[in-house]
Design a protein around this motif. Structure first.
Motif, PDB file in Angstrom:
ATOM      1  N   ALA A   1       8.139   2.953 -13.035  1.00  0.00           N
ATOM      2  CA  ALA A   1       8.290   1.334 -13.349  1.00  0.00           C
ATOM      3  C   ALA A   1       6.684   1.997 -13.771  1.00  0.00           C
ATOM      4  O   ALA A   1       5.912   1.416 -14.522  1.00  0.00           O
ATOM      5  CB  ALA A   1       8.335   0.445 -12.889  1.00  0.00           C
ATOM      6  N   TRP A   2       6.035   2.659 -13.345  1.00  0.00           N
ATOM      7  CA  TRP A   2       4.383   2.507 -13.751  1.00  0.00           C
ATOM      8  C   TRP A   2       4.258   3.748 -14.780  1.00  0.00           C
ATOM      9  O   TRP A   2       2.974   3.568 -15.774  1.00  0.00           O
ATOM     10  CB  TRP A   2       3.597   3.697 -12.560  1.00  0.00           C
TER      11      TRP A   2
ATOM     12  N   SER B   1       5.119  -0.192  -4.848  1.00  0.00           N
ATOM     13  CA  SER B   1       5.340  -0.025  -6.209  1.00  0.00           C
ATOM     14  C   SER B   1       6.224   0.310  -6.998  1.00  0.00           C
ATOM     15  O   SER B   1       6.350   0.151  -8.570  1.00  0.00           O
ATOM     16  CB  SER B   1       3.985   1.105  -6.695  1.00  0.00           C
TER      17      SER B   1
ATOM     18  N   PRO C   1       4.308  11.530  -6.162  1.00  0.00           N
ATOM     19  CA  PRO C   1       4.590  10.187  -7.470  1.00  0.00           C
ATOM     20  C   PRO C   1       4.395  11.543  -8.444  1.00  0.00           C
ATOM     21  O   PRO C   1       4.717  10.902  -9.687  1.00  0.00           O
ATOM     22  CB  PRO C   1       3.126   9.751  -7.290  1.00  0.00           C
TER      23      PRO C   1
ATOM     24  N   MET D   1       1.034  -1.287   0.361  1.00  0.00           N
ATOM     25  CA  MET D   1      -0.177   0.136   0.083  1.00  0.00           C
ATOM     26  C   MET D   1       0.565   0.911   0.070  1.00  0.00           C
ATOM     27  O   MET D   1       0.368   2.550  -0.098  1.00  0.00           O
ATOM     28  CB  MET D   1      -0.700   0.564   1.620  1.00  0.00           C
TER      29      MET D   1
ATOM     30  N   SER E   1       9.555  -1.581  -8.078  1.00  0.00           N
ATOM     31  CA  SER E   1      10.217  -2.682  -9.257  1.00  0.00           C
ATOM     32  C   SER E   1      11.548  -2.736  -9.035  1.00  0.00           C
ATOM     33  O   SER E   1      11.758  -2.099  -9.127  1.00  0.00           O
ATOM     34  CB  SER E   1       8.846  -3.266 -10.135  1.00  0.00           C
TER      35      SER E   1
END
Lengths: 283, 268
Positions: free
Chosen positions: B260-261, B6, B184, B1, B8
């Motif tokens: 990575a998103w 998030s 972010p 969470m 990687s």
């Protein structure tokens, strides 16, 4: 353009308020036995942005668990009404109250949820984490994962839980947004043209999904849309807003699940449409 | 969470070998041509020594320990200066991005200071700090401050307001909103600032070291010039190039790990 509208005038005359009366019977009682939805009462609601008076006195009662669609031309104030109901904007005058026997403190922020035209997913959070956002203050609780997974299963995306939102299609993103809105088990769910940006086929399957989760969970649903056929396909009741007031309150009395394109719905759609267009003509 | 979830593993580490080698073909070819030209006598060694001579000079300096010491001193100055200037720039970027009051109070002043070339302050800095470590650290920190400040501010101001509204609707506290939405969202822009800042970091340090220093790569190059050791001068320049590349690669690895998103960093 003008002549086209003129020739449609006779039809418009027919679709007067009296014409809706045959449909306007008591809504069929097919809610789940105990509805979790909240009833909603609006009195004398007004809202202006600068000199522009968008809502000019709206009075409305929505019984618990009803599915209400709000239609109207762009700029008529339908989205403003929804934003006021969801508590996103401040009320100028009048009141919105939820529930009858409930004290205001009985209503949690998690009880009222909104779904927008844009999915508004966090691009840097995976699908499951995005759904968990919907839990509000329960995000930190131990069963957050399990609840989010359950909501994701309800919208049929359990297998996408570890994906980034950027790899999903438009319809899938909107389903994640629906899962996020559902995960806190809201008692009022407000939809602001949630399917407006989707293609026709995806939109139909999303409408079915909306109807299914509404029937399963029994929340009070308020759908703002400019698509009249969507409104009559989904709602128990269609409100037509014109110039900041509720101009027509039409009960849709067709059984569920509804047959898309049935004569009954098409007739109702036609009369609502011609109303909207006749308002255009008068101005 | 959390944000950590998030993140990687860096994808660049898993790239096929061949892909990683392609980028080195051009530099290696240039060195090969240079070597051939030097050996054949097209380029006089007094203008440009052969790569083999440069490598030999490097080897000698490596054995004497001088090379490692100078690289270490320069690396240390660069990192500390970057950390100081970067943290202050980041802090101001955050404050001015999140608070209107803070922005009104300081942004105009910072924009005025930004338009003074920081290297123009060298004479003043020498008067203030002498040719001590603090002079170099001050200059590096000052040079690094602005790209990080500007890009952090820009990143925070351009976070999608619809996402912020969404976060508020779903009951995020200010802290959560910052951690899960604003930071972010600003991160891609912050990385742009970091990469600009890394370039400025080396530039500033080298100028400062060639003008006023008693150790470091820039000092080594200036000393070599005085003794006409042109191979050492060329060696220093090549090491700058390698260190610059190293800093850039490090920031890329970090970027890939944390972004990575982002569709731009996804390999499908």
């Amino acid at each position: 353009m003008q002549t086209a509208l003129r020739t449609s005038l006779p039809e418009t005359e027919l679709a007067s308020r009296a014409n809706f009366a045959p449909h306007a019977r008591v809504v069929r009682e097919e809610r789940p036995a105990q509805t979790t939805g909240l009833p909603l009462s609006i009195r004398g609601l007004r809202k202006s942005f600068g000199d522009n008076e968008v809502l000019r006195g709206v009075d409305l009662h929505i019984p618990a668990g009803q599915f209400v669609a709000i239609v109207g031309k762009s700029g008529c104030g339908k989205s403003t009404l929804l934003r006021l109901i969801a508590g996103l904007d401040k009320i100028d005058a009048g009141s919105i109250s939820f529930g009858q026997d409930f004290e205001p403190r009985d209503i949690q922020p998690e009880d009222i949820r909104v779904m927008f035209q844009e999915p508004r997913l966090l691009p840097w959070a995976r699908v499951l984490a995005n759904v968990e956002v919907g839990l509000g203050r329960d995000r930190a609780s131990g069963d957050a994962h399990a609840r989010a997974e359950k909501a994701l299963t309800e919208v049929g995306l359990a297998d996408k839980r570890d994906q980034w939102p950027s790899v999903l299609s438009g319809g899938q993103k909107q389903r994640v947004a629906l899962g996020r809105a559902l995960v806190s088990r809201p008692r009022v769910l407000a939809f602001d043209e949630p399917l407006g940006a989707l293609d026709a086929l995806t939109r139909i399957s999303m409408q079915r999904l909306l109807e299914r989760v509404w029937r399963d969970q029994g929340f009070t649903a308020i759908l703002v849309t400019h698509d009249v056929s969507e409104a009559v396909a989904l709602a128990d009741r269609v409100l037509v807003i014109e110039e900041g007031r509720i101009a027509h309150d039409v009960v849709v009395n067709a059984g569920r699940p509804r047959q898309r394109g049935s004569a009954e719905l098409a007739g109702l759609e036609g009369s609502i449409l011609s109303h909207l267009l006749s308002a255009d003509d008068r101005t | 969470m959390s944000l950590i979830d998030s993140i990687s593993l860096p994808r660049s580490l898993r790239l096929p070998r061949v892909d990683g080698l392609i980028q080195w073909i051009v530099p290696l070819a240039i060195i090969a041509i240079w070597q051939v030209a030097s050996v054949a006598g097209f380029v006089p060694t007094r203008v440009l020594p052969a790569p083999s001579d440069v490598a030999l000079a490097g080897w000698k300096l490596l054995l004497s320990g001088e090379l490692v010491r100078n690289i270490w001193v320069s690396f240390w100055r660069a990192s500390i200066g970057f950390l100081i200037g970067g943290s202050i720039g980041f802090a101001f970027g955050l404050a001015n991005g999140l608070s209107q009051l803070s922005a009104k109070l300081t942004d105009t002043t910072l924009q005025m200071v930004r338009n003074v070339p920081h290297l123009a302050l060298i004479p003043l800095v020498i008067l203030w700090f002498g040719i001590d470590e603090s002079a170099k650290l001050f200059l590096v920190a000052l040079g690094v401050f602005f790209p990080i400040y500007l890009n952090t501010l820009h990143g925070i101001r351009t976070v999608d307001p619809q996402l912020i509204e969404m976060g508020r609707i779903y009951g995020m506290t200010d802290g959560e909103l910052f951690r899960r939405v604003i930071f972010p969202g600003a991160l891609p822009s912050i990385f742009v600032g970091i990469r600009f800042a890394l370039g400025i970091m080396w530039l500033t340090l080298i100028v400062a070291e060639t003008i006023a220093a008693s150790s470091g790569l820039g000092y080594m190059a200036m000393q070599a010039r005085e003794f006409m050791l042109i191979d050492v001068v060329v060696l220093s320049i090549l090491i700058y190039a390698l260190l610059g590349k190293l800093a850039d690669s490090a920031s890329r690895v970090l970027e890939r790990a944390t972004l990575a998103w982002h569709p731009a960093f996804q390999k499908r």
